[in-house]
Design a protein around this motif. Structure first.
Motif, PDB file in Angstrom:
ATOM      1  N   TRP A  92       0.811  -1.210   0.000  1.00  0.00           N
ATOM      2  CA  TRP A  92       0.000   0.000   0.000  1.00  0.00           C
ATOM      3  C   TRP A  92       0.849   1.266   0.000  1.00  0.00           C
ATOM      4  N   GLU A  93       2.058   1.181   0.577  1.00  0.00           N
ATOM      5  CA  GLU A  93       2.956   2.341   0.560  1.00  0.00           C
ATOM      6  C   GLU A  93       3.509   2.572  -0.844  1.00  0.00           C
ATOM      7  N   ASN A  96       0.708   4.112  -2.793  1.00  0.00           N
ATOM      8  CA  ASN A  96       0.594   5.538  -2.461  1.00  0.00           C
ATOM      9  C   ASN A  96       1.494   6.380  -3.350  1.00  0.00           C
ATOM     10  N   LYS A 100      -2.245   6.214  -5.435  1.00  0.00           N
ATOM     11  CA  LYS A 100      -3.369   5.355  -5.060  1.00  0.00           C
ATOM     12  C   LYS A 100      -3.595   5.411  -3.545  1.00  0.00           C
ATOM     13  N   THR A 101      -4.849   5.450  -3.145  1.00  0.00           N
ATOM     14  CA  THR A 101      -5.190   5.428  -1.725  1.00  0.00           C
ATOM     15  C   THR A 101      -5.443   3.991  -1.280  1.00  0.00           C
ATOM     16  N   ALA A 102      -5.357   3.768   0.029  1.00  0.00           N
ATOM     17  CA  ALA A 102      -5.457   2.390   0.519  1.00  0.00           C
ATOM     18  C   ALA A 102      -6.183   2.326   1.850  1.00  0.00           C
ATOM     19  N   VAL A 104      -6.313  -0.572   4.764  1.00  0.00           N
ATOM     20  CA  VAL A 104      -5.637  -1.807   5.151  1.00  0.00           C
ATOM     21  C   VAL A 104      -6.104  -2.199   6.549  1.00  0.00           C
ATOM     22  N   TYR A 193     -11.457   4.000  -1.775  1.00  0.00           N
ATOM     23  CA  TYR A 193     -10.027   3.685  -1.751  1.00  0.00           C
ATOM     24  C   TYR A 193      -9.694   2.897  -3.009  1.00  0.00           C
ATOM     25  N   LEU A 195      -7.196   0.759  -3.250  1.00  0.00           N
ATOM     26  CA  LEU A 195      -6.782  -0.568  -2.790  1.00  0.00           C
ATOM     27  C   LEU A 195      -7.402  -0.833  -1.430  1.00  0.00           C
ATOM     28  N   THR A 465       2.521  -9.005  -4.421  1.00  0.00           N
ATOM     29  CA  THR A 465       2.660  -7.544  -4.448  1.00  0.00           C
ATOM     30  C   THR A 465       2.901  -7.004  -5.857  1.00  0.00           C
TER      31      THR A 465
END
Length: 539
Positions: A92-93, A96, A100-102, A104, A193, A195, A465
């Motif tokens: 997710w980092e 970003n 992209k927003t996430a 988790v 989001y 993701l 990933t």
């Protein structure tokens, strides 16, 4: 507002095709069965060891344990692994960094929470009660009982008498899962989001405590199957990936005394004695005592009575960040006359300083003998065996045992010098019926607008990933060990059309960012380790 994520990644901790496929054929998991035909599916090969501690960091960074240095829940200094020990960016980092927003939820080894563009709720077991386990911190006040300390303590109490309390354990795990799913869905309904990740840890717990009672296990997965159907209906245009971090099997009951076996082959010098047995018993008791001071005193005693293998008076220069045990200190072993020894449950090390040509002959001989090893009943003792370079790459490879193996499901490798090579395992856990240290094969299922229908694949856990990043059109760091599973993409899909963009490895987590994730205090570390022991994650 459009609330459709591009990708939902759902983790079913410990899910195995050995449970899912028969249940699918029996019509008990209709939704997952339909997704297998509607998308891509296959075996996910986990890390060695087959444990959450190396597997999840590999799954969510795209780097193998030889790069992460993570093989256990606890580091060489005795403190639990935290997000501060993961020096690479999580999935997710990385997303970003491509805008992209996430969202988790419940992923382990994310505590203390690192900042992100989105929301993070850290997974359980290694968070400190009373401390913030969310980012932003304000989210925590909105998710009461997400990590219910009372419920967790109740489960820990009930597993003390597993047979009498199995139904109550099931009910508590169900309540825990329901609460976390509810929070996940609420977050997705509030904001969009790109993701969304939910890790369902209770599918692991239910198998630990209910393996052998397969109707209960399948019943639990039926509940999850129905919930996945509703999630898919809520987000019909999203891509989905469902994975596990390892498989599952019956808990082993037998011990393979590997150092005794190596002694018989002439690679280890030592003898079994009642003194060695007493010291080993003392060491095991030390692990269960609550006084850190007493533990340190006992460990000092053991280190005086048993010496690790050395070269020119020097021990190994370092260990990976978190490495399971070091069996290099074992009563009764004469290290000055020893060539090879059990270094951990899954590896045999060659003493440093052996000439290369001699070392090569030793490696070939031990590997061949492990492959052929049978117990008195004629059963194979070792499933698979590798040289370490076949499994790992990265800065920590040279510090790992040269020979890596996976025992048969009924066996655990033990270091003790014993009168026999095989026998009942005196340390076999009494509060679990299922385990996964020998179960490498997890699950992988993907479906959605970008996924090729009715395709099968074999997935390395490090591939998840990079594949997820490609599905979202994100740039991939050039130091990932995993590969994009391009064969699962529909040729006409967006994912297949996105160029695979590689960025420099400067995307790793900086020392300043790691320092922001505060380490555990000694008192907090003991609380966490005791929790892990109670649940069977530490010996």
């Amino acid at each position: 507002m459009d609330k459709m994520p591009q990708l939902l990644l759902i983790g079913l901790d410990g899910a195995t095709w050995d449970i899912l496929r028969p249940a699918m054929r029996a019509g008990k998991l209709p939704f997952l069965a339909s997704r297998v035909g509607a998308g891509a599916s296959g075996i996910l090969l986990s890390t060695i060891p087959c444990r959450t501690s190396p597997a999840l960091p590999t799954l969510f960074t795209g780097k193998n344990p030889g790069s992460t240095g993570l093989f256990d829940f606890v580091k060489s200094d005795g403190s639990p692994v935290s997000s501060a020990d993961i020096g690479s960016p999580f999935l997710w980092e990385i997303a970003n960094r491509s805008g992209k927003t996430a969202c988790v939820v419940n992923v382990r080894f994310t505590y203390p929470p690192r900042p992100l563009d989105g929301v993070l709720i850290c997974g359980g077991l290694t968070h400190v009660p009373g401390q913030s386990y969310t980012y932003p911190p304000a989210v925590q006040s909105q998710i009461e009982e997400f990590h219910s300390l009372e419920l967790q303590r109740e489960i820990e109490r009930l597993i003390g008498d597993l047979d009498a309390n199995r139904d109550r354990i099931y009910s508590n795990l169900k309540a825990q899962y329901r609460r976390r799913l509810q929070v996940f869905k609420q977050l997705l309904n509030k904001q969009r989001y790109d993701l969304a990740i939910l890790w369902i840890g209770t599918t692991d717990a239910i198998q630990h405590y209910c393996w052998g009672y397969q109707d209960l296990v399948v019943q639990y997965f039926q509940m999850v199957d129905e919930d996945l159907k509703h999630l898919c209906q809520d987000f019909p245009d999203a891509n989905f990936i469902v994975v596990s971090d390892h498989g599952f099997a019956a808990a082993p009951t037998q011990a393979f005394y590997a150092n005794t076996w190596l002694r018989q082959l002439g690679y280890l010098r030592g003898r079994w004695s009642w003194l060695g047995l007493a010291l080993r018993s003392l060491s095991a008791r030390a692990q269960r005592m609550t006084s850190p001071r007493l533990k340190r005193r006992i460990k000092r005693l053991l280190s005086q009575r048993a010496r690790s293998p050395q070269v020119d008076g020097k021990a190994r220069a370092r260990r990976p960040i978190a490495f399971s045990g070091s069996y290099g200190v074992e009563p009764g072993v004469q290290w000055e006359h020893t060539i090879a020894f059990l270094d951990c449950k899954w590896g045999i090390a060659i003493k440093p300083g052996i000439p290369e040509d001699q070392k090569e002959r030793i490696l070939n001989d031990i590997i061949d003998r492990l492959r052929d090893l049978r117990d008195p009943a004629g059963q194979r003792v070792i499933q698979s065996v590798w040289r370490r370079e076949e499994l790992y790459k990265g800065e920590y490879v040279d510090e790992l045992p040269e020979i890596v193996f996976l025992t048969a499901p009924q066996y655990t490798a033990r270091p003790y010098l014993s009168p026999q090579i095989f026998g009942p395992d005196p340390q076999a856990p009494k509060n679990v019926s299922g385990a996964h240290d020998t179960a490498r094969e997890g699950i992988f299922i993907a479906w959605g607008p970008d996924i090729r229908r009715d395709s099968t694949t074999i997935v390395d856990i490090s591939d998840v990933t990079p594949t997820a990043l490609q599905l979202m059109g994100c740039a991939l760091p050039d130091n990932l060990d995993g590969s994009v599973l391009s064969d699962i993409f529909d040729p006409n899909s967006r994912a297949a059309q996105y160029p695979t963009v590689r960025t420099s490895a400067a995307a790793d987590i900086s020392a300043d960012q790691q320092a922001e994730a505060d380490a555990y205090s000694p008192e907090e570390a003991e609380v966490i380790k005791q929790r892990l022991r109670d649940l069977g994650y530490l010996d």
